[in-house]
Design an enzyme around this catalytic site. Structure first.
Site, PDB file in Angstrom:
ATOM      1  N   SER A  31       0.838  -1.188   0.000  1.00  0.00           N
ATOM      2  CA  SER A  31       0.000   0.000   0.000  1.00  0.00           C
ATOM      3  C   SER A  31       0.874   1.239   0.000  1.00  0.00           C
ATOM      4  O   SER A  31       2.070   1.171   0.262  1.00  0.00           O
ATOM      5  CB  SER A  31      -0.921   0.027   1.229  1.00  0.00           C
ATOM      6  N   SER A  50      -3.179  -3.919  -3.129  1.00  0.00           N
ATOM      7  CA  SER A  50      -2.561  -2.661  -2.737  1.00  0.00           C
ATOM      8  C   SER A  50      -3.623  -1.629  -2.387  1.00  0.00           C
ATOM      9  O   SER A  50      -4.649  -1.525  -3.063  1.00  0.00           O
ATOM     10  CB  SER A  50      -1.691  -2.116  -3.875  1.00  0.00           C
ATOM     11  N   ASP A  59      -4.087   2.284  -2.295  1.00  0.00           N
ATOM     12  CA  ASP A  59      -3.408   3.460  -2.845  1.00  0.00           C
ATOM     13  C   ASP A  59      -4.284   4.686  -2.590  1.00  0.00           C
ATOM     14  O   ASP A  59      -5.292   4.900  -3.273  1.00  0.00           O
ATOM     15  CB  ASP A  59      -3.165   3.282  -4.341  1.00  0.00           C
TER      16      ASP A  59
END
Length: 361
Positions: A242, A280, A282
């Protein structure tokens, strides 16, 4: 000893000859180039297992609950635990500092931010606080299940927040993070627009913990050094992770245009080779420090849409360089797996190897 192993020899991206973008940086090349912004960090390295910390960003030194700043949020892949996100989106403002921790410390950090905010003079009758706490997962180097970060650490970071240079690399909320297969961490950068474009300052701070194929100002460093996502068409585990991005500017922007500004952070991440993978998270939060747009009674007309493009470019450039700084300033971090007791190592990128790649053009 190579420059991937010693803290004394670490360098920022510009010291290696990297110059992302066209606008110049501020005096510190940091988010604190935006006047009034304060950053505080606490690093926890204890025994064989604890490698974590907290990074706190205060938009100004006053009572943020009483003098809220407009803010915008952007998400490109939402695999994360960003506390306070929905109210931030709904009202378009920050009423608490932005605090970054590890994934399993979000709950404690929220409580700490609430306690700290309620204790501020003038907040004696406050009954609700929207604590904004972001995270990335540092479990590859930190015993994250032990939840070694305490509420006192968060309060200390908030109290210690100050203007001036910002420590980068394996510090604060970046102590145990990884990026592109190397040690990641905290990075920051800034840009200053010329007077003809408003003369504003914009700064970015990142907590890098994501992957892909590392690009450094267009140079394919990850591929050249043999560490990148989908190498030989096999997932080597260097994509998931992340990244949290904070963008500050003194431009008088509405929350709507701050949301647009935050979205441009993703272009900056893309320039570093981000994979934006399924696992992830973001996120980017942008806020304005301009006194005239503070809530609840803004006194200033916000910057017009047709003059936003230079700020968009500045955000892209500052985020890109902040990520590079998080890598080049990071030091190698070692720990042990809490279950197997085996040694774990987050290796800092070797700066001599980076220089060699850059020299080849």
């Amino acid at each position: 000893m190579s420059e991937g192993e010693t803290g004394a020899a670490r360098r920022r991206a510009r010291d290696l000859g990297l110059r992302p973008g066209v606008f110049p940086p501020g005096a510190l090349n940091a988010i604190t180039d935006v006047a009034g912004v304060l950053v505080g960090q606490v690093t926890r390295i204890e025994g064989d297992f604890t490698r974590t910390g907290v990074t706190a960003i205060r938009p100004h030194g006053g009572n943020l609950f009483r003098e809220r700043v407009p803010a915008g949020l952007a998400t490109i892949n939402g695999f994360g635990k960003l506390a306070g996100a929905t109210q931030l989106q709904e009202l378009g403002e920050l009423e608490s500092p932005l605090v970054l921790v590890n994934t399993l410390s979000v709950g404690r950090a929220v409580e700490a931010v609430v306690d700290w905010t309620l204790a501020q003079p003038g907040n004696e009758a406050v009954l609700s606080v929207n604590a904004v706490v972001g995270e990335t997962n540092d479990g590859r180097l930190n015993d994250i299940r032990a939840r070694g970060l305490e509420a006192a650490d968060v309060r200390a970071a908030l109290e210690q927040a100050a203007p001036g240079p910002v420590a980068e690399g394996s510090v604060g909320a970046g102590t145990g993070t990884m990026a592109f297969g190397w040690k990641g961490g905290i990075g920051t950068a800034s840009r200053v627009l010329p007077a003809a474009l408003g003369g504003f300052t914009l700064g970015a701070l990142v907590q890098s913990n994501y992957g892909g194929a590392l690009l450094m100002d267009g140079h394919r460093v990850g591929e050249a050094l043999g560490r990148f996502y989908l190498r030989e068409h096999a997932d080597r585990g260097d994509a998931d992770g992340s990244v949290m991005v904070a963008i500050a500017t003194d431009a008088p922007l509405s929350d709507r245009n701050l949301g647009r500004l935050a979205l441009r952070a993703m272009a900056g991440l893309a320039r570093t080779g981000a994979a934006f993978s399924d696992g992830s998270g973001d996120y980017a939060i942008a806020f304005s420090t301009h006194p005239g747009v503070r809530r609840p009674q803004p006194r200033y007309e916000d910057w017009p849409n047709e003059r936003m493009s230079p700020l968009f470019v500045a955000a892209i450039e500052a985020v890109e360089e902040a990520v590079l700084n998080s890598l080049t300033m990071a030091t190698t971090v070692e720990s042990r797996d809490p279950l197997s007791r085996r040694k774990r190592k987050g290796e800092a990128i070797d700066l001599d190897a980076v220089r060699a790649v850059l020299a080849r053009g």
